[in-house]
Design an enzyme around this catalytic site. Structure first.
Site, PDB file in Angstrom:
ATOM      1  N   HIS A   3      37.568  37.450  38.378  1.00 31.02           N
ATOM      2  CA  HIS A   3      37.596  37.380  39.847  1.00 31.02           C
ATOM      3  C   HIS A   3      37.469  35.921  40.320  1.00 31.02           C
ATOM      4  O   HIS A   3      38.189  35.482  41.216  1.00 31.02           O
ATOM      5  CB  HIS A   3      36.445  38.196  40.440  1.00 31.02           C
ATOM      6  CG  HIS A   3      36.562  39.677  40.241  1.00 31.02           C
ATOM      7  ND1 HIS A   3      37.698  40.388  40.544  1.00 31.02           N
ATOM      8  CD2 HIS A   3      35.658  40.598  39.781  1.00 31.02           C
ATOM      9  CE1 HIS A   3      37.506  41.671  40.285  1.00 31.02           C
ATOM     10  NE2 HIS A   3      36.283  41.823  39.822  1.00 31.02           N
ATOM     11  N   HIS A  50      34.072  39.614  33.125  1.00 35.33           N
ATOM     12  CA  HIS A  50      34.669  40.362  34.232  1.00 35.33           C
ATOM     13  C   HIS A  50      34.638  39.541  35.520  1.00 35.33           C
ATOM     14  O   HIS A  50      35.671  39.392  36.199  1.00 35.33           O
ATOM     15  CB  HIS A  50      33.910  41.681  34.427  1.00 35.33           C
ATOM     16  CG  HIS A  50      34.438  42.521  35.546  1.00 35.33           C
ATOM     17  ND1 HIS A  50      35.378  43.510  35.362  1.00 35.33           N
ATOM     18  CD2 HIS A  50      34.159  42.525  36.880  1.00 35.33           C
ATOM     19  CE1 HIS A  50      35.667  44.079  36.518  1.00 35.33           C
ATOM     20  NE2 HIS A  50      34.933  43.503  37.457  1.00 35.33           N
ATOM     21  N   GLU A  51      33.473  39.017  35.846  1.00 38.42           N
ATOM     22  CA  GLU A  51      33.345  38.239  37.082  1.00 38.42           C
ATOM     23  C   GLU A  51      34.095  36.916  36.987  1.00 38.42           C
ATOM     24  O   GLU A  51      34.560  36.387  38.001  1.00 38.42           O
ATOM     25  CB  GLU A  51      31.863  37.991  37.400  1.00 38.42           C
ATOM     26  CG  GLU A  51      31.043  39.256  37.613  1.00 38.42           C
ATOM     27  CD  GLU A  51      31.609  40.164  38.703  1.00 38.42           C
ATOM     28  OE1 GLU A  51      32.283  39.645  39.620  1.00 38.42           O
ATOM     29  OE2 GLU A  51      31.384  41.383  38.627  1.00 38.42           O
TER      30      GLU A  51
END
Length: 461
Positions: A36, A32-33
């Site tokens: 980003h 997920h990170e």
């Protein structure tokens, strides 16, 4: 002193659950990170920190302009961007690397990339699985709903008058909306009679059923209670191309009546016999369009990890009622079928959240970190492939939940950007502060509620 005594087996089991919990959560948060992070780098925003976990720093390392670290609370992670506040960037050069000074499209991409990578992770897992030639079995709401699909002869359900096609609406005047809630009510009955309200066609009928106890084989383990409807009917709804079932002549819609002379009433009875008979020819008697057909089926052998050991189990390549089997017939189909499976699981998750908000599904199904830890520990004992499957499932859930329009979550930021695009100006600072406070209140409330559900599950065991 004996009160505080804990067996080595219990300590080992607890350690395993913690380990697999950290593995599963670590993969989910990292991916997920990473979304980003990569989006920010691509847009040109400076990334100050990439952290797995929250809270105090445990250890880390500075690589270039980014500090990569592991923090003390392993319940998430974050990417800290330069210029998240407009005042952080002072010079024209700093503004080029500042998140707050990026165009709206760039901000939108950076925020959306987190949950986007969760969907990508599930797609990659499903695609990898399908590329091996194995099918994917996806659940549907029909499979999860409290419908009676099979009734064991002589069971409490048959004696009470339950019929295939009935939908259980209430247990002891308590509304239920899923099969797991029904099974939980039966399991907690301790053999006491239960009042079931069921819908049969257009009528509501009230039936009294008394669960019977079932002791695990060998007499070890906890006694459970059943009423004889906890399974699907042995009806074949899909057959994998090139499978043992297709080679034997089984067809979609066949109902298995007996195997090697043993009467078959439920799917699990059939699955257990097949699972225990790799490479062993089995005589199937099936009902097909009102006729009885006899076939010889030889299950293929498949190696799986169970309790740390590799064992062979039988597989014939069929799916049960209510489920969806997705398969790729060639390598060119693999990405398409992987996307189909990802979409099916996403749709199931979105509809499930909607039904929970609408009250059609009990909010007791919400689970927190303890539930995830328990699930991770259980699948960890079944092998790495099961852990990967759990990661695919949770990754979709994480992606969908993060897209909810709740301030603080990615979906809340995307909502702000959408409003900004419509109004052609950002919301006022005071409005954003109020929205963030409301979002924090909602998020903390959901987390507390999920943790309470976790504790209730532990207490009820």
């Amino acid at each position: 002193m004996s009160f505080f005594a804990v067996s080595p087996d219990a300590i080992w089991l607890f350690t395993q659950k913690i380990w697999w919990f950290l593995v599963v959560l670590g993969v989910l948060v990292s991916f997920h990170e990473l979304g980003h992070f990569l989006a920010a780098r691509w847009v040109g925003v400076k990334v100050l920190k990439f952290s797995l976990g929250f809270g105090p720093k445990l250890f880390g390392r500075q690589v270039g302009e980014t500090e990569y670290l592991v923090s003390a609370v392993p319940l998430g992670g974050y990417v800290k961007l330069f210029g998240e506040e407009e005042t952080d960037a002072l010079t024209p050069e700093e503004k080029k690397r500042s998140f707050a000074h990026q165009r709206l499209a760039g901000k939108f991409l950076i925020v959306a990339a987190g949950p986007g990578f969760n969907f990508l992770l599930t797609f990659l897992i499903f695609t990898g699985w399908l590329s091996t030639g194995s099918p994917l079995f996806m659940p549907t709401f029909r499979e999860l709903s409290p419908d009676v699909e099979a009734v064991r002869p002589g069971s409490p359900a048959e004696q009470a008058g339950l019929q295939v096609g009935d939908r259980v609406l209430r247990v002891n005047d308590k509304d239920i909306s899923s099969r797991s809630e029904l099974q939980e009510a039966v399991a907690k009955s301790n053999g006491k009679s239960l009042t079931l309200d069921v819908r049969r066609h257009d009528q509501i009928k009230t039936l009294l059923v008394t669960p019977t106890s079932v002791t695990p084989e060998g007499g070890q383990g906890e006694t459970t209670y059943v009423i004889g409807i906890e399974d699907s009917a042995p009806i074949i709804t899909a057959i994998m191309s090139g499978s043992a079932a297709m080679a034997a002549g089984l067809e979609e819609g066949d109902r298995v009546v007996s195997i090697d002379g043993h009467p078959i009433q439920t799917w699990s009875e059939m699955a257990a016999l097949v699972r225990n008979s790799p490479r062993k020819p089995m005589q199937f008697e099936v009902q097909r369009e009102g006729q009885v057909v006899h076939l010889t089926v030889t299950p293929a052998a498949e190696k799986v990890d169970m309790d740390g050991k590799t064992v062979e189990v039988g597989r014939i390549g069929i799916s049960r009622p209510g489920g969806l089997m997705i398969r790729a017939h060639n390598l060119f189909e693999v990405p398409l079928r992987g996307a189909e499976a990802t979409w099916a699981l996403t749709e199931l998750t979105v509809v499930g959240i909607y039904k929970m908000i609408a009250g059609e599904i009990s909010s007791k199904n919400i689970g927190g970190p303890l539930t995830i830890a328990n699930m991770a520990g259980e699948v960890g004992q079944q092998g790495v492939s099961k852990v990967i499957s759990l990661i695919a499932l949770l990754s979709i859930n994480l992606g969908v939940l993060n897209l909810l329009p709740i301030p603080i979550l990615d979906g809340g930021h995307l909502l702000f950007f959408t409003i900004e695009a419509i109004l052609r100006k950002p919301l006022g600072e005071r409005q954003r502060e109020i929205a963030q406070q409301v979002g924090l209140f909602l998020l903390v409330g959901i987390m507390v509620f999920a943790l309470w559900n976790d504790i209730e599950r532990l207490i009820s065991r």
